[in-house]
Design a protein around this motif. Structure first.
Motif, PDB file in Angstrom:
ATOM      1  N   HIS A   1       5.782  -6.931  10.289  1.00 33.01           N
ATOM      2  CA  HIS A   1       7.313  -6.643  10.165  1.00 33.01           C
ATOM      3  C   HIS A   1       8.042  -7.550  11.186  1.00 33.01           C
ATOM      4  O   HIS A   1       8.982  -8.191  10.884  1.00 33.01           O
TER       5      HIS A   1
ATOM      6  N   GLY B   1       5.902   0.385   0.832  1.00 40.49           N
ATOM      7  CA  GLY B   1       5.314  -0.988   1.149  1.00 40.49           C
ATOM      8  C   GLY B   1       5.095  -0.948   2.738  1.00 40.49           C
ATOM      9  O   GLY B   1       5.538   0.102   3.471  1.00 40.49           O
ATOM     10  N   GLN B   2       4.262  -1.805   3.002  1.00 38.22           N
ATOM     11  CA  GLN B   2       3.721  -1.914   4.405  1.00 38.22           C
ATOM     12  C   GLN B   2       3.368  -3.336   4.895  1.00 38.22           C
ATOM     13  O   GLN B   2       3.101  -4.147   3.953  1.00 38.22           O
TER      14      GLN B   2
ATOM     15  N   TYR C   1      10.247  -3.741   3.533  1.00 40.67           N
ATOM     16  CA  TYR C   1       9.142  -2.759   2.796  1.00 40.67           C
ATOM     17  C   TYR C   1       9.803  -1.639   2.180  1.00 40.67           C
ATOM     18  O   TYR C   1       9.627  -0.601   2.693  1.00 40.67           O
TER      19      TYR C   1
END
Length: 178
Positions: free
Chosen positions: A95, A91-92, A87
């Motif tokens: 993960h 970004g997110q 990201y």
């Protein structure tokens, strides 16, 4: 060869976010998870990003979401990291998932033999490490590995126990990171 995830249970699902407290509060409101325990600026004695030394200053919020721990992690410094790899700035999203393994070095080799590079190896104390294996192309996310140290298991136990009969009071709890 079987996939390195094998029969290991996923112990945690983690999201990279810009603000761990805001993300934890939003998750609690949407899913009833929590409470969340916050570790700020988690100290590392070693941090290797794709084999090269790289400073990683990160903070995490840990809460229980049904049978799995949920983590929100934010990076507090600029620079290369497994979070920025997936990201880039701003970004997110989801993960990694985390697995507890008996032998981290053997598990890392197993993932590497299956074509999944060690994207991060870090230690919170000398010899007490965790790894992020790059499974993005195959799975869409990283896989975190760590061994069942007494300290790690204590965090899992604390998070799970605090979720039992959680009534929404004291939803964000801070604990010191030594």
């Amino acid at each position: 060869m079987s996939h390195p995830l094998g029969q290991q249970p996923v112990r945690q699902i983690a999201y990279f976010v810009p603000d761990i407290v805001a993300a934890a509060k939003a998750h609690m409101a949407a899913f009833g998870s929590g409470p969340f325990h916050i570790a700020e600026h988690i100290p590392l004695t070693l941090s290797l990003h794709r084999g090269q030394p790289a400073e990683l200053d990160h903070s995490s919020a840990y809460g229980q979401w049904g049978e799995v721990m949920v983590e929100f992690v934010q990076q507090n410094n600029d620079g290369p990291s497994v979070f920025q790899d997936l990201y880039p700035r701003g970004g997110q999203g989801m993960h990694h998932v985390a697995l507890i393994v008996d032998d981290i070095k053997a598990a890392m080799r197993h993932f590497e033999e299956a074509g999944h590079e060690t994207a991060l190896y870090a230690e919170v104390a000398p010899g007490v490490g965790f790894a992020m294996m790059d499974c993005v192309d195959a799975l869409g996310h990283y896989v975190e590995l760590y061994e069942p140290t007494p300290q790690l298991l204590a965090v899992y136990d604390l998070v799970r126990a605090s979720a039992e009969n959680f009534d929404g009071a004291d939803p964000i709890r801070y604990f010191a990171v030594a």
